[in-house]
Design a protein around this motif. Structure first.
Motif, PDB file in Angstrom:
ATOM      1  N   ALA A  76      40.382  43.738  39.298  1.00 18.54           N
ATOM      2  CA  ALA A  76      40.901  42.827  40.318  1.00 18.54           C
ATOM      3  C   ALA A  76      40.000  42.872  41.543  1.00 18.54           C
ATOM      4  O   ALA A  76      39.381  43.896  41.835  1.00 18.54           O
ATOM      5  CB  ALA A  76      42.317  43.240  40.707  1.00 18.54           C
ATOM      6  N   ASN A  77      39.931  41.769  42.256  1.00 15.76           N
ATOM      7  CA  ASN A  77      39.214  41.741  43.518  1.00 15.76           C
ATOM      8  C   ASN A  77      40.109  42.435  44.542  1.00 15.76           C
ATOM      9  O   ASN A  77      41.181  41.923  44.888  1.00 15.76           O
ATOM     10  CB  ASN A  77      38.938  40.297  43.938  1.00 15.76           C
ATOM     11  CG  ASN A  77      38.166  40.207  45.235  1.00 15.76           C
ATOM     12  OD1 ASN A  77      38.241  41.094  46.083  1.00 15.76           O
ATOM     13  ND2 ASN A  77      37.444  39.115  45.404  1.00 15.76           N
ATOM     14  N   LEU A  95      40.074  42.733  47.662  1.00 13.84           N
ATOM     15  CA  LEU A  95      40.365  41.981  48.883  1.00 13.84           C
ATOM     16  C   LEU A  95      41.492  40.972  48.677  1.00 13.84           C
ATOM     17  O   LEU A  95      42.083  40.499  49.632  1.00 13.84           O
ATOM     18  CB  LEU A  95      39.104  41.269  49.383  1.00 13.84           C
ATOM     19  CG  LEU A  95      37.964  42.197  49.822  1.00 13.84           C
ATOM     20  CD1 LEU A  95      36.712  41.388  50.132  1.00 13.84           C
ATOM     21  CD2 LEU A  95      38.377  43.053  51.002  1.00 13.84           C
ATOM     22  N   ARG A  96      41.791  40.639  47.422  1.00 13.95           N
ATOM     23  CA  ARG A  96      42.843  39.667  47.136  1.00 13.95           C
ATOM     24  C   ARG A  96      44.162  40.304  46.721  1.00 13.95           C
ATOM     25  O   ARG A  96      45.130  39.591  46.467  1.00 13.95           O
ATOM     26  CB  ARG A  96      42.381  38.713  46.042  1.00 13.95           C
ATOM     27  CG  ARG A  96      41.244  37.832  46.530  1.00 13.95           C
ATOM     28  CD  ARG A  96      40.914  36.770  45.542  1.00 13.95           C
ATOM     29  NE  ARG A  96      39.832  35.949  46.075  1.00 13.95           N
ATOM     30  CZ  ARG A  96      39.260  34.993  45.409  1.00 13.95           C
ATOM     31  NH1 ARG A  96      39.644  34.706  44.186  1.00 13.95           N
ATOM     32  NH2 ARG A  96      38.297  34.300  45.951  1.00 13.95           N
ATOM     33  N   ILE A  97      44.195  41.634  46.613  1.00 14.46           N
ATOM     34  CA  ILE A  97      45.433  42.288  46.196  1.00 14.46           C
ATOM     35  C   ILE A  97      45.934  43.309  47.216  1.00 14.46           C
ATOM     36  O   ILE A  97      46.622  44.261  46.875  1.00 14.46           O
ATOM     37  CB  ILE A  97      45.309  42.943  44.803  1.00 14.46           C
ATOM     38  CG1 ILE A  97      44.227  44.028  44.800  1.00 14.46           C
ATOM     39  CG2 ILE A  97      45.053  41.899  43.734  1.00 14.46           C
ATOM     40  CD1 ILE A  97      44.241  44.888  43.549  1.00 14.46           C
ATOM     41  N   ASP A 135      42.324  45.875  52.339  1.00 16.49           N
ATOM     42  CA  ASP A 135      41.649  45.158  53.405  1.00 16.49           C
ATOM     43  C   ASP A 135      40.252  45.693  53.701  1.00 16.49           C
ATOM     44  O   ASP A 135      39.475  45.038  54.368  1.00 16.49           O
ATOM     45  CB  ASP A 135      42.517  45.243  54.666  1.00 16.49           C
ATOM     46  CG  ASP A 135      42.025  44.361  55.783  1.00 16.49           C
ATOM     47  OD1 ASP A 135      41.555  43.248  55.504  1.00 16.49           O
ATOM     48  OD2 ASP A 135      42.094  44.809  56.948  1.00 16.49           O
ATOM     49  N   GLU A 140      32.629  40.259  53.157  1.00 16.24           N
ATOM     50  CA  GLU A 140      33.060  39.308  52.133  1.00 16.24           C
ATOM     51  C   GLU A 140      32.425  39.726  50.818  1.00 16.24           C
ATOM     52  O   GLU A 140      31.256  40.105  50.791  1.00 16.24           O
ATOM     53  CB  GLU A 140      32.605  37.881  52.471  1.00 16.24           C
ATOM     54  CG  GLU A 140      33.236  37.316  53.714  1.00 16.24           C
ATOM     55  CD  GLU A 140      32.710  35.926  54.052  1.00 16.24           C
ATOM     56  OE1 GLU A 140      31.775  35.436  53.376  1.00 16.24           O
ATOM     57  OE2 GLU A 140      33.217  35.330  54.999  1.00 16.24           O
TER      58      GLU A 140
END
Length: 161
Positions: free
Chosen positions: A57-58, A60-62, A65, A140
């Protein structure tokens, strides 16, 4: 343990890197290799540590931070011990022994700044052998990939096969 890979192993790895949920039956149909052989080879690759099938999983998307790279300078002769110790931390996703200005490079994934601060200022300094650190926040993530084309690219001329 490094095992010698043949073309079938490389093909299976390449297929599973694209979709780790493919069934042995589907892989068998695509490759012409019996499903029992596919199953045996995949199990062998997993047992030798050559292949690990996981959901990636990414972060930053779950809800995580803070991603950061940390370059570590170590006491002479301690870098491997530092790598072993840091590999056991839940925050580390990548730990490598390197050459150059840092002896060890570590990627960490933390929930937030407080979590990262606690790791950096409270726990890392307690690791035996670390004498300095430089951190690099990931702002990013443009690519988080784990496929290296084992079945797609021919070997470079002069490289071991």
């Amino acid at each position: 343990m490094n095992s010698k890979l043949d073309e079938i192993d490389r093909k299976l790895i390449a297929i599973l890197q694209k979709d780790g949920r493919r069934s042995f039956k589907d892989i068998s149909e695509e490759t012409g290799i019996p499903a029992s052989s596919v199953r045996y080879r995949v199990q062998r690759l997993e047992e030798t540590g050559t292949l690990q099938i996981v959901g990636v999983a990414n972060p930053l998307r779950i809800g995580f931070d803070r991603l950061a790279m940390i370059g570590l300078k170590c006491e002479m002769g301690k870098a491997r011990d530092v790598c072993e110790a840091l590999s056991k931390l839940p925050e580390t996703s990548y730990v490598v022994l390197t050459t150059g200005p840092y002896d060890v490079m570590v990627e960490v994934v933390c929930r937030d700044v407080a979590h990262y601060t606690e790791l950096l200022h409270d726990r890392l300094p307690k690791q035996d052998g670390i004498v300095g650190a430089e951190t690099f926040f990931v702002l990013e993530a443009y690519k988080l990939a784990y496929g290296w084309g084992v079945g797609d690219d021919p070997p470079v001329s002069g490289s071991p096969s």
